[in-house]
Design a protein around this motif. Structure first.
Motif, PDB file in Angstrom:
ATOM      1  N   ALA A 209      68.761  49.349  36.344  1.00 28.58           N
ATOM      2  CA  ALA A 209      67.333  49.383  36.034  1.00 28.58           C
ATOM      3  C   ALA A 209      67.037  49.657  34.560  1.00 28.58           C
ATOM      4  O   ALA A 209      66.054  49.134  34.029  1.00 28.58           O
ATOM      5  N   VAL A 210      67.854  50.453  33.893  1.00 26.69           N
ATOM      6  CA  VAL A 210      67.582  50.725  32.474  1.00 26.69           C
ATOM      7  C   VAL A 210      67.527  49.403  31.711  1.00 26.69           C
ATOM      8  O   VAL A 210      66.573  49.131  30.977  1.00 26.69           O
ATOM      9  N   HIS A 211      68.530  48.569  31.899  1.00 26.47           N
ATOM     10  CA  HIS A 211      68.572  47.289  31.191  1.00 26.47           C
ATOM     11  C   HIS A 211      67.487  46.341  31.685  1.00 26.47           C
ATOM     12  O   HIS A 211      66.881  45.623  30.882  1.00 26.47           O
ATOM     13  N   ALA A 212      67.246  46.315  32.987  1.00 28.52           N
ATOM     14  CA  ALA A 212      66.209  45.430  33.525  1.00 28.52           C
ATOM     15  C   ALA A 212      64.850  45.752  32.919  1.00 28.52           C
ATOM     16  O   ALA A 212      64.045  44.854  32.649  1.00 28.52           O
ATOM     17  N   LEU A 213      64.576  47.031  32.683  1.00 29.59           N
ATOM     18  CA  LEU A 213      63.310  47.439  32.082  1.00 29.59           C
ATOM     19  C   LEU A 213      63.329  47.315  30.560  1.00 29.59           C
ATOM     20  O   LEU A 213      62.279  47.188  29.923  1.00 29.59           O
ATOM     21  N   ALA A 214      64.513  47.334  29.970  1.00 27.29           N
ATOM     22  CA  ALA A 214      64.629  47.227  28.512  1.00 27.29           C
ATOM     23  C   ALA A 214      64.443  45.798  28.028  1.00 27.29           C
ATOM     24  O   ALA A 214      63.839  45.568  26.975  1.00 27.29           O
TER      25      ALA A 214
ATOM     26  N   PHE B 133      58.106  42.567  22.647  1.00 24.91           N
ATOM     27  CA  PHE B 133      57.753  43.388  21.476  1.00 24.91           C
ATOM     28  C   PHE B 133      58.827  43.399  20.397  1.00 24.91           C
ATOM     29  O   PHE B 133      58.714  44.131  19.431  1.00 24.91           O
ATOM     30  N   HIS B 134      59.873  42.623  20.603  1.00 25.00           N
ATOM     31  CA  HIS B 134      60.964  42.505  19.624  1.00 25.00           C
ATOM     32  C   HIS B 134      61.597  43.853  19.305  1.00 25.00           C
ATOM     33  O   HIS B 134      62.009  44.098  18.170  1.00 25.00           O
ATOM     34  N   VAL B 135      61.664  44.712  20.317  1.00 27.16           N
ATOM     35  CA  VAL B 135      62.307  46.012  20.175  1.00 27.16           C
ATOM     36  C   VAL B 135      63.814  45.799  20.253  1.00 27.16           C
ATOM     37  O   VAL B 135      64.292  45.116  21.162  1.00 27.16           O
TER      38      VAL B 135
END
Length: 158
Positions: free
Chosen positions: A35-40, A47-49
């Motif tokens: 989930a961390v990557h899926a949300l990242a 937003f080009h973060v």
């Protein structure tokens, strides 16, 4: 991590960070991300973060979200995450792992909220919709994540 952040000219520390990054990449091949990557990913796309920053921003909300299901796994990690620090006391607590990770993320000096990157409340539904497209990652998470939960995780990071 702290040495590299404090002194970017320390080539020994930078080499160790690169080696750690390589080992993490090798680990992903054997234990896929969740989930961390899926949300990242939507943060990078919309937003080009930078990917590392978007993961750092979503890490703590997802760790908290997963704590009920991952406590035993987090307990195993709590000793390892700060094993090199003499002030770190061994504990059988998943909460200790989450707290240690919060400390590490805080020490990096990165932005701490999505709001600092220009994300506003009105952006969150679109991010959550895009995150739901990452089912190949979400199926690896120890806890199911639906749209409403993704939205709540983004709100927590805002």
């Amino acid at each position: 991590i702290g040495t590299v952040i404090e002194n970017g000219a320390d080539l020994t520390a930078r080499r160790a960070m690169l080696q750690g990054s390589m080992l993490a990449g090798m680990a992903f091949a054997n234990a896929p991300v969740g989930a961390v990557h899926a949300l990242a990913y939507p943060l990078g796309g919309q937003f080009h973060v930078p990917h590392g920053l978007s993961n750092a921003l979503m890490l703590l909300p997802v760790l908290e979200f997963n704590l009920t299901e991952a406590d035993a796994l987090y307990r195993e990690l709590s000793d390892a995450v700060r094993a090199g620090e003499r002030t770190w006391h061994r504990t059988a607590s998943g909460r200790a792992f989450v707290d240690a990770m919060a400390t590490i993320v805080g020490e990096l000096g990165l932005e701490r909220t999505l709001g600092e990157l220009g994300v506003i409340e009105a952006d969150l539904p679109g991010l959550a919709i895009d995150a739901m497209k990452g089912q190949r990652l979400l199926v690896n998470n120890c806890r199911d994540v639906n749209y409403d939960q993704a939205l709540a995780l983004y709100r927590e990071a805002l």
